[in-house]
Design a protein around this motif. Structure first.
Motif, mmCIF file in Angstrom:
data_model
loop_
_atom_site.group_PDB
_atom_site.id
_atom_site.type_symbol
_atom_site.label_atom_id
_atom_site.label_comp_id
_atom_site.label_asym_id
_atom_site.label_seq_id
_atom_site.Cartn_x
_atom_site.Cartn_y
_atom_site.Cartn_z
ATOM 1 N N GLY A 178 -2.182 -0.943 -3.940
ATOM 2 C CA GLY A 178 -3.265 0.129 -4.159
ATOM 3 C C GLY A 178 -2.734 1.410 -3.242
ATOM 4 O O GLY A 178 -1.708 1.324 -2.502
ATOM 5 N N ALA A 179 -3.133 2.527 -3.604
ATOM 6 C CA ALA A 179 -2.807 3.797 -2.999
ATOM 7 C C ALA A 179 -3.858 4.411 -2.084
ATOM 8 O O ALA A 179 -4.943 4.376 -2.380
ATOM 9 C CB ALA A 179 -2.404 4.529 -3.928
ATOM 10 N N VAL A 180 -3.216 4.905 -0.973
ATOM 11 C CA VAL A 180 -4.075 5.854 -0.019
ATOM 12 C C VAL A 180 -3.437 7.514 -0.259
ATOM 13 O O VAL A 180 -2.383 7.472 -0.009
ATOM 14 C CB VAL A 180 -4.162 5.270 1.383
ATOM 15 N N VAL A 181 -4.630 8.109 -0.335
ATOM 16 C CA VAL A 181 -4.016 9.646 -0.530
ATOM 17 C C VAL A 181 -4.632 10.443 0.724
ATOM 18 O O VAL A 181 -6.000 10.152 1.047
ATOM 19 C CB VAL A 181 -4.665 10.180 -1.869
ATOM 20 N N VAL A 182 -3.719 11.032 1.237
ATOM 21 C CA VAL A 182 -3.885 11.911 2.409
ATOM 22 C C VAL A 182 -3.977 13.255 1.850
ATOM 23 O O VAL A 182 -3.277 13.745 1.299
ATOM 24 C CB VAL A 182 -2.941 11.533 3.666
ATOM 25 N N ILE A 240 0.793 -1.186 -0.106
ATOM 26 C CA ILE A 240 0.095 0.021 0.009
ATOM 27 C C ILE A 240 0.798 1.330 0.059
ATOM 28 O O ILE A 240 1.716 1.432 0.909
ATOM 29 C CB ILE A 240 -1.019 -0.084 1.227
ATOM 30 N N ALA A 241 0.744 2.093 -1.139
ATOM 31 C CA ALA A 241 1.388 3.497 -1.393
ATOM 32 C C ALA A 241 0.696 4.393 -0.487
ATOM 33 O O ALA A 241 -0.519 4.503 -0.682
ATOM 34 C CB ALA A 241 1.739 3.709 -2.447
ATOM 35 N N VAL A 281 -8.695 -3.145 0.684
ATOM 36 C CA VAL A 281 -7.866 -3.834 0.169
ATOM 37 C C VAL A 281 -8.548 -5.402 -0.326
ATOM 38 O O VAL A 281 -8.123 -5.932 -1.560
ATOM 39 C CB VAL A 281 -6.795 -4.351 1.010
ATOM 40 N N VAL A 282 -9.350 -5.693 0.739
ATOM 41 C CA VAL A 282 -10.223 -7.140 0.462
ATOM 42 C C VAL A 282 -10.855 -6.858 -1.073
ATOM 43 O O VAL A 282 -11.008 -7.879 -1.882
ATOM 44 C CB VAL A 282 -10.972 -7.486 1.562
ATOM 45 N N ASN A 283 -11.529 -5.730 -0.984
ATOM 46 C CA ASN A 283 -12.389 -5.474 -2.171
ATOM 47 C C ASN A 283 -11.871 -5.566 -3.397
ATOM 48 O O ASN A 283 -12.140 -6.074 -4.395
ATOM 49 C CB ASN A 283 -13.280 -4.242 -2.010
ATOM 50 N N ILE A 294 3.974 1.822 1.972
ATOM 51 C CA ILE A 294 5.436 2.979 1.607
ATOM 52 C C ILE A 294 4.866 4.346 2.030
ATOM 53 O O ILE A 294 3.800 4.799 1.273
ATOM 54 C CB ILE A 294 5.286 2.374 0.249
ATOM 55 N N ASP A 295 5.687 4.857 2.635
ATOM 56 C CA ASP A 295 5.445 6.637 2.962
ATOM 57 C C ASP A 295 6.096 7.052 1.792
ATOM 58 O O ASP A 295 7.186 7.139 1.870
ATOM 59 C CB ASP A 295 5.861 6.800 4.183
#
Length: 380
Positions: free
Chosen positions: A240-244, A105-106, A353-355, A219-220
């Motif tokens: 996948g990516a998470v955007v903050v 996960i980025a 992530v599961v989805n 991954i930060d």
């Protein structure tokens, strides 16, 4: 002898179109049949552009009409090729998963100062608390902060022998395996590297490290959309990516670009969702009050506009900052609203992530071979 057009069409039904399971008439391959006494002219469209396919089609038509209609018929076959347009080439190649690492996960942000590293650290320790095996790669080469946030700034990764090769053993803190360029530099030393040097250092921390089995690697990423981001996505198939972002309009404009980067055709990394950090401030003496210092629900509205999941909001709380500064992530504070907020956020990340793994094929590592991978992207 005058030939009947219906007889010709019936005869052509004996010819099956390869790969379609239909005859030449039913499939629509026969476009026109014209009769002039004992002369027959047929217009046919096929999908196979090869010379062999065209010749075979012509021979079959001649043979079946001579056999079923009139053996002395004079036949002219006009064959047109209507092959499907080739798919545009995208600079992607199938990436091999890193052995032992299940999900990557980025965590990114369009701009600095929105608390991306703080959110990453707290998701990591929450995953560890939930029983997952977690690794964290601090890819912010020019501003590594994870060693401080995990209270391991003075630690150094050890060398271990794995199958006859020397590898780095990540530093472990609060159940999270951690590697950062901060372990290899002095506190007052600036990292002044060009892109290729930074990318090489990242590759070493990814592939020359003994991560062992991990359920999640976080991954930060550094702020922005640049060379480090491309290097990471070339090196490994990111799940996948998470955007903050904060709710502030200035931050949202850059978060939009961050989402667009992952959705670019040449990158194609699923965006798991957007996190709204510093969503509101509640004073300790007024626990029922919420002050929206940076705006209200900006990241939530952005997620709706971009049609990506909204993962949750984290309030602006002094103890979160203090916990990061002393090297004990705030999510470790048991029975507090902060712990609950990060647990809720982390559960949503896991669910996404599961989805994603259920509904989308494995992500491909990318291979940028032209400047197309560096082009500006406009996303609605």
């Amino acid at each position: 002898m005058k030939i009947d057009r219906k007889q010709v069409l019936e005869a052509l039904k004996y010819i099956t179109v390869p790969g379609e399971g239909q005859n030449m008439v039913e499939s629509g391959a026969v476009k026109n049949v014209q009769i002039f006494g004992d002369e027959v002219e047929i217009d046919v469209t096929i999908g196979n552009p090869s010379l062999q396919a065209r010749k075979k089609t012509e021979v079959e038509i001649l043979k079946v009409i001579h056999k079923e209609v009139y053996e002395k018929a004079k036949i002219k076959v006009n064959i047109k090729v209507d092959a499907p347009a080739p798919k545009p080439k995208v600079n992607e190649i199938k990436g091999k998963p890193i052995p032992g690492i299940q999900n990557i996960i980025a965590v990114a942000s369009g701009k600095g100062g929105v608390g991306k590293s703080t959110v990453t650290a707290n998701i990591a320790v929450t995953l560890a608390k939930m029983g997952f095996k977690v690794g964290l790669l601090d890819a912010d080469i020019y501003g590594p902060s994870m060693p401080i946030m995990f209270d391991v700034a003075q630690e150094k990764p050890l060398a271990v022998n794995v199958d006859g090769k020397s590898k780095m053993k990540p530093v472990e803190s609060y159940g999270v395996k951690l590697l950062s360029i901060g372990f290899f530099t002095q506190p007052n030393q600036a990292v002044i590297w060009r892109g290729p040097m930074a990318s090489k250092a990242l590759n070493q921390m990814i592939f020359d490290a003994h991560w062992e089995e991990l359920d999640f690697m976080l991954i930060d990423l550094p702020p922005g959309t640049g060379d480090i981001h491309l290097s990471i996505m070339q090196a490994m198939p990111v799940t996948g990516a998470v955007v903050v972002s904060t709710p502030q309009e200035v931050a949202l404009a850059d978060a939009r670009k961050g989402v667009a980067m992952f959705q670019q055709d040449s990158i194609n990394v699923p965006v798991l969702g957007i996190v709204e950090n510093m969503a509101y401030f509640t004073p300790a003496e007024l626990p029922d009050n919420k002050y929206y210092i940076f705006g209200k629900e900006g990241a939530k509205h952005l997620s709706e506009d971009l049609n990506v999941p909204f993962l949750g909001e984290i309030p602006l709380v002094q103890s979160i900052r203090e916990a990061g500064d002393v090297g004990r992530p705030a999510a470790l504070q048991t029975a507090t609203p902060i712990e609950a907020a990060f647990e809720d956020l982390t559960k949503k990340v896991v669910q996404e992530v599961v989805n994603r793994n259920k509904n989308i094929p494995p992500t491909e590592a990318i291979k940028i071979t032209t400047m197309a991978g560096c082009a500006a992207v406009k996303k609605k």
